[in-house]
Design a protein around this motif. Structure first.
Motif, mmCIF file in Angstrom:
data_model
loop_
_atom_site.group_PDB
_atom_site.id
_atom_site.type_symbol
_atom_site.label_atom_id
_atom_site.label_comp_id
_atom_site.label_asym_id
_atom_site.label_seq_id
_atom_site.Cartn_x
_atom_site.Cartn_y
_atom_site.Cartn_z
ATOM 1 N N SER A 267 76.450 75.291 37.510
ATOM 2 C CA SER A 267 76.189 74.874 36.065
ATOM 3 C C SER A 267 75.728 73.909 35.763
ATOM 4 C CB SER A 267 76.908 74.904 34.948
ATOM 5 O OG SER A 267 77.620 76.844 34.780
ATOM 6 N N ARG A 268 76.597 72.920 36.726
ATOM 7 C CA ARG A 268 76.318 71.428 36.831
ATOM 8 C C ARG A 268 75.097 70.322 37.024
ATOM 9 N NH1 ARG A 268 80.687 69.105 38.134
ATOM 10 N NH2 ARG A 268 81.594 68.559 36.773
ATOM 11 N N MET A 269 74.302 71.753 38.243
ATOM 12 C CA MET A 269 73.380 71.728 39.150
ATOM 13 C C MET A 269 72.231 72.280 38.205
ATOM 14 S SD MET A 269 74.420 71.236 42.517
ATOM 15 C CE MET A 269 72.798 71.693 43.423
ATOM 16 N N SER B 132 76.953 64.112 32.260
ATOM 17 C CA SER B 132 77.645 63.966 31.868
ATOM 18 C C SER B 132 77.989 64.341 33.043
ATOM 19 C CB SER B 132 78.497 63.559 31.198
ATOM 20 O OG SER B 132 80.010 62.972 30.913
ATOM 21 N N LEU B 133 79.020 63.680 34.507
ATOM 22 C CA LEU B 133 80.101 64.413 35.666
ATOM 23 C C LEU B 133 81.401 64.757 34.917
ATOM 24 C CD1 LEU B 133 78.524 62.220 38.759
ATOM 25 C CD2 LEU B 133 77.482 64.426 37.664
ATOM 26 N N ASP B 134 81.535 64.223 33.798
ATOM 27 C CA ASP B 134 82.192 64.505 33.423
ATOM 28 C C ASP B 134 82.712 65.669 32.546
ATOM 29 O OD1 ASP B 134 83.205 62.353 34.367
ATOM 30 O OD2 ASP B 134 82.772 60.384 32.388
ATOM 31 N N GLN B 135 81.645 66.281 32.499
ATOM 32 C CA GLN B 135 81.786 67.420 31.758
ATOM 33 C C GLN B 135 82.609 68.395 32.269
ATOM 34 O OE1 GLN B 135 77.524 68.526 31.064
ATOM 35 N NE2 GLN B 135 77.812 67.168 29.137
ATOM 36 N N PRO B 136 83.646 69.757 32.219
ATOM 37 C CA PRO B 136 83.820 70.449 32.665
ATOM 38 C C PRO B 136 83.238 71.395 32.367
ATOM 39 C CG PRO B 136 85.020 70.456 30.090
ATOM 40 C CD PRO B 136 83.784 69.299 30.507
ATOM 41 N N MET C 251 71.155 68.977 35.006
ATOM 42 C CA MET C 251 69.923 68.490 35.961
ATOM 43 C C MET C 251 69.269 69.135 36.259
ATOM 44 S SD MET C 251 73.514 66.690 39.024
ATOM 45 C CE MET C 251 72.481 65.839 39.452
ATOM 46 N N ALA C 252 68.292 70.552 36.568
ATOM 47 C CA ALA C 252 67.427 70.526 36.957
ATOM 48 C C ALA C 252 66.926 70.776 35.984
ATOM 49 C CB ALA C 252 67.685 72.080 38.001
ATOM 50 N N ASN C 253 67.305 71.143 34.741
ATOM 51 C CA ASN C 253 66.782 71.347 33.409
ATOM 52 C C ASN C 253 66.498 69.991 32.714
ATOM 53 O OD1 ASN C 253 67.238 74.343 33.574
ATOM 54 N ND2 ASN C 253 68.792 74.046 32.838
ATOM 55 N N GLN C 254 67.307 69.094 33.061
ATOM 56 C CA GLN C 254 67.352 67.799 32.858
ATOM 57 C C GLN C 254 66.035 66.695 33.289
ATOM 58 O OE1 GLN C 254 69.239 64.727 34.303
ATOM 59 N NE2 GLN C 254 67.974 62.948 33.913
#
Length: 110
Positions: free
Chosen positions: A44-46, A35-39, A49-52
């Motif tokens: 950390s988001r990248m 989710s791009l809405d996660q604060p 996404m890599a883990n996903q």
């Protein structure tokens, strides 16, 4: 191949299929889109996404292996089980214990 070897291979296939079903359920959970809405921070988001993406690949591999094991289980009682699809020779029982979904002997697999 002896009947005892077939039973042992069948047992291993069934056990491995159970393990894969559990793994698939877990991977389906971790491979959901991030989710791009996660604060969280950009790095950390990248990472998420890599883990996903890694989880998604493992999920595909696990599903493919499960399908191969299902096919092996379907044909384990056939006379063709344990016979190399390429050269027609017996596949070593040791190979089938490790890789029951194998349809090629070691020589043909190389």
């Amino acid at each position: 191949m002896t009947p005892e070897q077939r039973r042992e291979i069948k047992t291993r296939i069934e056990k491995r299929m159970q393990e894969l079903r559990i793994t698939i359920a877990q991977l389906e959970e971790t491979s959901r889109p991030v989710s791009l809405d996660q604060p969280i921070g950009r790095l950390s988001r990248m990472d998420s996404m890599a883990n996903q993406a890694i989880s998604g690949q493992r999920l595909s591999d696990s599903k493919r292996t499960l399908m191969r094991l299902e096919r092996a289980l379907d044909r384990i009682d056939d006379d063709s089980f344990g016979i190399c699809a390429e050269c027609g020779e017996d596949i070593a029982p040791g190979r089938l214990l490790i890789m029951p979904e194998a349809t090629l002997c070691v020589d043909c697999a190389e």
